[in-house]
Design an enzyme around this catalytic site. Sequence first.
Site, PDB file in Angstrom:
ATOM      1  CG  HIS A   1       0.561  -3.613   5.219  1.00 11.28           C
ATOM      2  ND1 HIS A   1      -0.612  -3.578   4.438  1.00 11.28           N
ATOM      3  CD2 HIS A   1       1.223  -4.744   5.034  1.00 11.28           C
ATOM      4  CE1 HIS A   1       0.003  -4.682   3.643  1.00 11.28           C
ATOM      5  NE2 HIS A   1       0.963  -4.724   3.658  1.00 11.28           N
TER       6      HIS A   1
ATOM      7  CG  HIS B   1      -1.749  -1.174   1.108  1.00 13.42           C
ATOM      8  ND1 HIS B   1      -2.012  -1.585   2.108  1.00 13.42           N
ATOM      9  CD2 HIS B   1      -2.613  -1.422   0.612  1.00 13.42           C
ATOM     10  CE1 HIS B   1      -2.703  -3.278   2.077  1.00 13.42           C
ATOM     11  NE2 HIS B   1      -3.493  -2.922   0.675  1.00 13.42           N
TER      12      HIS B   1
ATOM     13  CD  GLU C   1      -0.631   0.231   4.864  1.00 19.29           C
ATOM     14  OE1 GLU C   1      -0.042  -0.678   4.768  1.00 19.29           O
ATOM     15  OE2 GLU C   1      -1.952   0.286   4.406  1.00 19.29           O
TER      16      GLU C   1
ATOM     17  CD  GLU D   1      -2.091  -3.633   8.832  1.00 17.77           C
ATOM     18  OE1 GLU D   1      -1.105  -1.776   8.950  1.00 17.77           O
ATOM     19  OE2 GLU D   1      -2.099  -4.228   8.513  1.00 17.77           O
TER      20      GLU D   1
HETATM   21  O1  LIG Z   1      -6.152  -0.385   8.351  1.00 12.59           O
HETATM   22  C1  LIG Z   1      -6.652  -0.864   7.289  1.00 12.59           C
HETATM   23  O2  LIG Z   1      -7.996  -0.659   7.459  1.00 12.59           O
HETATM   24  C2  LIG Z   1      -5.826  -1.693   6.482  1.00 12.59           C
HETATM   25  C3  LIG Z   1      -4.685  -2.074   6.943  1.00 12.59           C
HETATM   26  C4  LIG Z   1      -3.901  -3.028   5.957  1.00 12.59           C
HETATM   27  O3  LIG Z   1      -3.869  -2.900   4.583  1.00 12.59           O
HETATM   28  N1  LIG Z   1      -4.509  -4.292   6.069  1.00 12.59           N
HETATM   29  C5  LIG Z   1      -4.043  -5.713   5.136  1.00 12.59           C
HETATM   30  C6  LIG Z   1      -4.140  -6.951   6.120  1.00 12.59           C
HETATM   31  C7  LIG Z   1      -4.088  -7.978   5.263  1.00 12.59           C
HETATM   32  C8  LIG Z   1      -4.424  -9.326   5.815  1.00 12.59           C
HETATM   33  O4  LIG Z   1      -5.526  -9.545   5.958  1.00 12.59           O
HETATM   34  O5  LIG Z   1      -3.557 -10.104   5.393  1.00 12.59           O
HETATM   35  C9  LIG Z   1      -4.659  -4.909   3.889  1.00 12.59           C
HETATM   36  O6  LIG Z   1      -6.209  -4.932   4.437  1.00 12.59           O
HETATM   37  O7  LIG Z   1      -4.709  -5.414   3.078  1.00 12.59           O
HETATM   38 ZN   LIG Z   2      -1.726  -1.769   4.390  1.00 12.34          ZN
END
Ligand SMILES: O=C(O)CCC(=O)N[C@@H](CCC(=O)O)C(=O)O
Ligand SMILES: [Zn+2]
Length: 337
Positions: free
Chosen positions: A153, A57, A60, A217
């Site tokens: 992330h 992303h 980030e 995260e």
């Molecule tokens: O903060 C958020 O809403 C999204 C943060 C983020 O990019 N999270 C990843 C998690 C991926 C996973 O579930 O392994 C995403 O949503 O891609």
């Molecule tokens: Zn992300």
Amino acid sequence: MLNHDFLAYTLANPHKLPATYDFMLADHTRVDIWDTGVIVFTPANASKDIVLSCAVHGNETAPIEICNQLIKDLLSQRIVAKQRVLFLIGNPAAIINQTRFIDENMNRLFSGAHSKGEGLTHPERHRAKALEKYVADFFTANSDRQRIHYDLHTAIRASKHEKFAIYPYRPGRAYSSEQIMFLAECGVDTLLFHHEPTTTFSYYSSEQFQADAFTVELGKVMPFGQNDMSRFSQTHTMLEKLITHTNLPVIEFDSSKVNLYKVSRSINKHFDDFAFSFASDAENFSSFKQGEVLATEGGQQIVVEHSQEAIVFPNANVPIGQRTVLCLVPAPNESIV
Ligand SMILES: O=C(O)CCC(=O)N[C@@H](CCC(=O)O)C(=O)O
Ligand SMILES: [Zn+2]
């Protein structure tokens, strides 16, 4: 040409490099630059193949800064790699655009999703396919090594647990206490065990190459220049140790050091009018009681099913069919070895 600032070099060539490069750092480490944002450090006699990815992303920024600093320190030989490392700066065009993505969320396009459905010309489709190939080439070069992938992330909203990791679904494979305790040492003290296959980058590495792979995260998303890098020093230090040490001490599993959740369900969007019922600034891991309304769509209410459910990543602004939120319940009895 490249000086020690690989991020600057990547952003000066966001779509394609003038050429690929390989060179030696003194006589100890071979460096290969395979593509824009793709650099490999290969020392002799490594026992681990490690992928560190950031900017899947584009907005980030803290993970980008962490990776670029590690790359700078390796290129300047302030530190010397003892393990083989592939750094991936996922979506350079989106970094320049200062957005999560250009056309499509790249973290929904792995495990072949890049080649299915509509939008086949989106730049994220090509990049996800290319990143899959780089990871495959990297991991399959050696069959006898531990394979690790941390996809770094930052989250859109604040969180009751500032740093947490998603452990991709891995049926038939126990969760690794060594990995969980390493992440805890990084300050990532909360784990979510996913309950189904996904099209994320970490699931790809986990499922295809049996890597110890995680989406990690590290805090709340901030523009470049606004990250308090002291909040990432523990993570940075541990990643540096991982790369530069032959062996790290294995820390015995201690459940008091971690918060363990499992995903009870992923709520996908079916109608354009999907709306959450809780406050728009609710933090990740906010918890709701059985019967409380989490969201509405198409004239239906979506209510809490378990005695308590916590929510993570709520986002109503996604295309129909995609995940709007993950619901979590405590996971005290997972198989961790
Ligand atoms: O903060 C958020 O809403 C999204 C943060 C983020 O990019 N999270 C990843 C998690 C991926 C996973 O579930 O392994 C995403 O949503 O891609
Ligand atoms: Zn992300």
